[in-house]
Scaffold this motif. Structure first.
Motif, PDB file in Angstrom:
ATOM      1  N   LEU A 297     -15.179  84.214  63.406  1.00  0.00           N
ATOM      2  CA  LEU A 297     -16.164  84.077  64.382  1.00  0.00           C
ATOM      3  C   LEU A 297     -15.952  83.189  65.539  1.00  0.00           C
ATOM      4  O   LEU A 297     -16.091  83.631  66.798  1.00  0.00           O
ATOM      5  N   GLN A 298     -15.472  82.163  65.234  1.00  0.00           N
ATOM      6  CA  GLN A 298     -14.971  81.122  66.558  1.00  0.00           C
ATOM      7  C   GLN A 298     -13.848  81.611  67.315  1.00  0.00           C
ATOM      8  O   GLN A 298     -13.895  81.842  68.412  1.00  0.00           O
ATOM      9  N   ARG A 299     -12.905  82.629  66.565  1.00  0.00           N
ATOM     10  CA  ARG A 299     -12.096  83.238  67.301  1.00  0.00           C
ATOM     11  C   ARG A 299     -12.338  84.491  68.173  1.00  0.00           C
ATOM     12  O   ARG A 299     -11.798  84.767  69.200  1.00  0.00           O
ATOM     13  N   ALA A 300     -13.469  84.894  67.482  1.00  0.00           N
ATOM     14  CA  ALA A 300     -14.025  86.198  68.194  1.00  0.00           C
ATOM     15  C   ALA A 300     -14.874  85.868  69.420  1.00  0.00           C
ATOM     16  O   ALA A 300     -14.657  86.692  70.787  1.00  0.00           O
ATOM     17  N   LYS A 301     -15.402  84.595  69.284  1.00  0.00           N
ATOM     18  CA  LYS A 301     -16.066  84.090  70.556  1.00  0.00           C
ATOM     19  C   LYS A 301     -14.926  83.832  71.482  1.00  0.00           C
ATOM     20  O   LYS A 301     -15.340  84.080  72.934  1.00  0.00           O
ATOM     21  N   SER A 302     -13.849  83.295  71.272  1.00  0.00           N
ATOM     22  CA  SER A 302     -12.859  82.939  72.227  1.00  0.00           C
ATOM     23  C   SER A 302     -12.184  84.239  72.963  1.00  0.00           C
ATOM     24  O   SER A 302     -11.892  84.496  74.011  1.00  0.00           O
ATOM     25  N   ILE A 303     -11.932  85.303  71.901  1.00  0.00           N
ATOM     26  CA  ILE A 303     -11.275  86.401  72.656  1.00  0.00           C
ATOM     27  C   ILE A 303     -12.420  87.243  73.500  1.00  0.00           C
ATOM     28  O   ILE A 303     -12.015  87.702  74.550  1.00  0.00           O
ATOM     29  N   LEU A 304     -13.814  87.494  72.998  1.00  0.00           N
ATOM     30  CA  LEU A 304     -14.895  88.103  73.962  1.00  0.00           C
ATOM     31  C   LEU A 304     -15.256  87.311  75.030  1.00  0.00           C
ATOM     32  O   LEU A 304     -15.763  87.945  75.612  1.00  0.00           O
ATOM     33  N   ARG A 305     -15.144  85.932  74.833  1.00  0.00           N
ATOM     34  CA  ARG A 305     -15.797  85.141  75.900  1.00  0.00           C
ATOM     35  C   ARG A 305     -16.887  85.105  75.921  1.00  0.00           C
ATOM     36  O   ARG A 305     -17.817  85.120  76.994  1.00  0.00           O
ATOM     37  N   THR A 306     -17.732  85.256  74.985  1.00  0.00           N
ATOM     38  CA  THR A 306     -19.355  85.173  74.786  1.00  0.00           C
ATOM     39  C   THR A 306     -19.571  85.075  73.313  1.00  0.00           C
ATOM     40  O   THR A 306     -18.914  85.515  72.421  1.00  0.00           O
ATOM     41  N   ASN A 307     -20.751  84.687  73.141  1.00  0.00           N
ATOM     42  CA  ASN A 307     -21.377  84.722  71.656  1.00  0.00           C
ATOM     43  C   ASN A 307     -22.369  85.551  71.688  1.00  0.00           C
ATOM     44  O   ASN A 307     -23.226  85.683  70.694  1.00  0.00           O
ATOM     45  N   ASP A 308     -22.742  86.353  72.713  1.00  0.00           N
ATOM     46  CA  ASP A 308     -23.674  87.371  72.596  1.00  0.00           C
ATOM     47  C   ASP A 308     -23.421  88.701  71.945  1.00  0.00           C
ATOM     48  O   ASP A 308     -23.427  89.625  72.669  1.00  0.00           O
ATOM     49  N   PHE A 309     -23.267  88.579  70.617  1.00  0.00           N
ATOM     50  CA  PHE A 309     -22.870  89.878  69.880  1.00  0.00           C
ATOM     51  C   PHE A 309     -23.512  89.417  68.458  1.00  0.00           C
ATOM     52  O   PHE A 309     -23.630  88.227  67.935  1.00  0.00           O
ATOM     53  N   THR A 310     -23.406  90.586  67.631  1.00  0.00           N
ATOM     54  CA  THR A 310     -23.661  90.455  66.291  1.00  0.00           C
ATOM     55  C   THR A 310     -22.695  90.750  65.419  1.00  0.00           C
ATOM     56  O   THR A 310     -22.064  91.612  65.543  1.00  0.00           O
ATOM     57  N   ALA A 311     -22.638  89.983  64.189  1.00  0.00           N
ATOM     58  CA  ALA A 311     -21.381  90.288  63.276  1.00  0.00           C
ATOM     59  C   ALA A 311     -22.003  90.616  61.898  1.00  0.00           C
ATOM     60  O   ALA A 311     -22.868  90.178  61.466  1.00  0.00           O
ATOM     61  N   LEU A 312     -21.150  91.660  61.320  1.00  0.00           N
ATOM     62  CA  LEU A 312     -21.507  92.172  60.206  1.00  0.00           C
ATOM     63  C   LEU A 312     -20.367  91.889  59.044  1.00  0.00           C
ATOM     64  O   LEU A 312     -19.313  92.084  59.325  1.00  0.00           O
ATOM     65  N   TYR A 313     -20.852  91.303  58.015  1.00  0.00           N
ATOM     66  CA  TYR A 313     -19.846  90.982  56.968  1.00  0.00           C
ATOM     67  C   TYR A 313     -20.445  91.374  55.664  1.00  0.00           C
ATOM     68  O   TYR A 313     -21.761  91.589  55.307  1.00  0.00           O
ATOM     69  N   ASP A 314     -19.649  91.776  54.446  1.00  0.00           N
ATOM     70  CA  ASP A 314     -20.059  91.899  53.232  1.00  0.00           C
ATOM     71  C   ASP A 314     -20.477  90.670  52.663  1.00  0.00           C
ATOM     72  O   ASP A 314     -20.264  89.557  52.739  1.00  0.00           O
ATOM     73  N   LYS A 315     -20.910  90.768  51.161  1.00  0.00           N
ATOM     74  CA  LYS A 315     -21.308  89.612  50.180  1.00  0.00           C
ATOM     75  C   LYS A 315     -20.391  88.625  50.098  1.00  0.00           C
ATOM     76  O   LYS A 315     -20.660  87.718  49.477  1.00  0.00           O
ATOM     77  N   GLY A 316     -18.907  89.146  50.232  1.00  0.00           N
ATOM     78  CA  GLY A 316     -18.333  88.043  49.691  1.00  0.00           C
ATOM     79  C   GLY A 316     -17.839  86.913  50.805  1.00  0.00           C
ATOM     80  O   GLY A 316     -17.536  85.755  50.515  1.00  0.00           O
ATOM     81  N   TYR A 317     -18.581  87.011  51.848  1.00  0.00           N
ATOM     82  CA  TYR A 317     -18.692  86.095  52.951  1.00  0.00           C
ATOM     83  C   TYR A 317     -20.090  85.394  53.097  1.00  0.00           C
ATOM     84  O   TYR A 317     -20.357  84.316  53.860  1.00  0.00           O
ATOM     85  N   HIS A 318     -20.790  85.362  52.019  1.00  0.00           N
ATOM     86  CA  HIS A 318     -22.203  84.958  51.788  1.00  0.00           C
ATOM     87  C   HIS A 318     -21.676  83.416  51.293  1.00  0.00           C
ATOM     88  O   HIS A 318     -22.034  83.104  50.132  1.00  0.00           O
ATOM     89  N   THR A 319     -21.866  82.575  52.273  1.00  0.00           N
ATOM     90  CA  THR A 319     -21.349  81.022  51.811  1.00  0.00           C
ATOM     91  C   THR A 319     -22.358  80.299  52.841  1.00  0.00           C
ATOM     92  O   THR A 319     -22.446  80.330  54.054  1.00  0.00           O
ATOM     93  N   GLY A 320     -23.315  79.179  52.181  1.00  0.00           N
ATOM     94  CA  GLY A 320     -24.057  78.420  53.125  1.00  0.00           C
ATOM     95  C   GLY A 320     -23.287  77.594  54.354  1.00  0.00           C
ATOM     96  O   GLY A 320     -23.857  77.763  55.447  1.00  0.00           O
TER      97      GLY A 320
END
Length: 522
Positions: free
Chosen positions: A277-300
């Motif tokens: 997500l940090q890398r995506a923010k740098s690439i898109l130059r914004t944090n105004d987006f929604t990210a979708l992930y599967d249950k393997g990424y479900h970590t507090g």
């Protein structure tokens, strides 16, 4: 019956055809040629080994053109690419008759993973120019690509212990056989004695090698080790099938299913989301987006990173491992009072905490219980524990609950995840057959292979959506002359200066288009 007849091989041609005439104007080779010429390779950090004396090295642009052509046509082997330079007319045209040997070709990929990543980034920038990157919805996932390391050459502590136990048993057997052979003086038994000694020596060498592997595991604190490709790991690829592989994390934009980022790892998905997500923010130059992930990424802890980045994520909710005998009394049916820090069970009883923070490797948590469980009429339906229900509330529980609310309120939105992020995997692994890593030894080299895969994928996607003629027109009117000039003379100047020089070269192309594209890149 008549058949179509070919030409006489010995017949002389009055008007010979040049190699350039053979290649159609809309051929992909011409597009690859324009694409590579339009990027500043020297600024990207490409390296080619150069001897002080002897034959000059091949230019990086020629080797990059060869690789892009190869990956776009399902050719990744350096030996097959070398062969293509001798028998493939399109490659002959692309490389102007050059034919580097397979070692030179292989070394180029091996030595330039960071530069290849920058070439991939340039395909993302091209997609942005054509408004193909929405930047509002992205999906992340990983895929496993087999490494050049067999399961036989992958070891963990238990596997090493099994091998050592087997060797110790064999050595004991050989020792007993050796004692028996010592009592007989015949020639056949003397020969047998020598064979036994040779076997003992062989097993002792094997034992020493396993001991060394065991020592390495203890020193590095790793759970497993691979001998052919040291950084590859045995992972579950599908169902319960395992392979020694690398995990490739990807981020894909939803607008046209175009990958905007990739990263080669040898770990599971549980700790990957925050960094991607940090890398995506740098690439898109914004944090105004929604990210979708599967249950393997479900970590507090990853939800905390997303919250710090102020990025909304929708992560699939995994099934709860421990269930109450009656699902009516599962933990999710207990209400939490944040202000007063207690839980209310379905029977209206209060579960409180002592305030003590229990620490684990994954997170810290508080424990909530009530003595009223012992006399509760539904105790056996609620919990099998001797002293009744105990709820562990993680320090990240509020963030986990917020994610659950987002997912439940946007179920149709989340269903897009698979269609977005699995699209590139389907093409790359099923259609192209790139289901394994071509390079050997270390993640850095694997990163170069994966970089070329995703660069080729993005180019193929751009051709499919925009059309090769429009792309070539764009590249021809782009700053190709400037970047080529900078690459040849290794000048480092600002983007503003690049634009001014480019305007000076405007007589070679369409001035209005040059100004339009030039301003977009300043």
């Amino acid at each position: 019956m008549q058949y179509v007849k070919g030409k006489n091989r010995e017949q002389l041609v009055l008007f010979p055809t040049s190699l350039d005439d053979v290649i159609d104007l809309d051929n992909e080779a011409r597009f690859i040629d324009l694409f590579v010429e339009s990027i500043a390779l020297s600024e990207m950090g490409f390296e080619v080994f150069r001897e002080e004396n002897g034959r000059p090295a091949y230019h990086p642009k020629d080797l990059l053109k060869l690789y892009l052509y190869g990956y776009l046509n399902s050719i990744r082997s350096s030996r097959k690419l070398e062969q293509a330079t001798k028998i493939n007319i399109e490659v002959m045209w692309l490389l102007k008759g050059l034919s580097p040997d397979h070692n030179t070709i292989s070394n180029f990929r091996r030595d330039n993973p960071k530069a290849i990543k920058k070439v991939f980034r340039s395909t993302v920038q091209m997609a942005k120019h054509f408004n193909l990157i929405g930047g509002k919805l992205i999906a992340g996932d990983s895929t496993k690509l087999r490494a050049q390391n067999s399961k036989k050459n992958n070891f963990n502590k238990k596997k090493i212990e099994r091998h050592l136990a087997y060797i110790d048993n064999k050595l004991e057997e050989y020792s007993n056989q050796l004692k028996t052979a010592d009592n007989d003086k015949s020639q056949s038994d003397k020969d047998k004695k020598e064979e036994i000694k040779a076997e003992i020596e062989k097993h002792n060498k094997r034992k020493e090698s396993y001991k060394q592997l065991e020592k390495e595991l203890e020193e590095t604190k790793e759970k497993q080790i691979s001998t052919s490709d040291p950084e590859s790991r045995q992972m579950i690829t599908r169902n319960n099938i395992t392979e020694v592989a690398y995990s490739v994390q990807t981020t894909v934009d939803a607008e046209n299913n175009i990958p905007i980022d990739y990263k080669v790892t040898n770990t599971t998905d549980s700790k990957a989301m925050g960094n991607m997500l940090q890398r995506a923010k740098s690439i898109l130059r914004t944090n105004d987006f929604t990210a979708l992930y599967d249950k393997g990424y479900h970590t507090g802890s990853e939800f905390e990173k997303a919250d710090n980045l102020k990025i909304d994520v929708l992560v699939a909710i995994p099934k709860v491992a421990s269930q109450a005998p009656n699902q009516k009394y599962n933990v999710e049916n207990f209400e939490y009072d944040k202000e007063n820090d207690f839980y209310v069970c379905p029977k209206g009883k209060l579960l409180t905490s002592t305030g003590k923070l229990h620490k684990t490797e994954k997170s810290n948590f508080k424990r909530y219980t009530t003595k009223e469980c012992l006399t509760c009429s539904v105790k056996l339906e609620c919990s099998k524990a001797k002293y009744g229900k105990a709820i562990q509330r993680s320090q990240y529980q509020e963030l986990v609950d917020n994610n659950k609310t987002r997912v439940e309120n946007n179920k149709e939105y989340y269903r897009q995840r698979q269609a977005i992020v699995e699209h590139p995997y389907g093409t790359i692994k099923r259609q192209w057959g790139f289901c394994y890593i071509m390079t050997k030894k270390f993640k850095q080299r694997a990163e170069a292979d994966v970089g070329l895969i995703f660069t080729a994928y993005n180019l193929r996607r751009l051709i499919s959506i925009i059309g090769i003629e429009s792309l070539m027109e764009y590249l021809e009117s782009f700053v190709s002359l400037i970047f080529y000039y900078l690459d040849q003379y290794r000048l480092k100047i600002s983007k503003y200066t690049q634009f001014k020089i480019f305007i000076c070269f405007s007589r070679f192309s369409n001035l209005n288009k040059i100004k339009q594209i030039g301003r977009a890149h300043v």
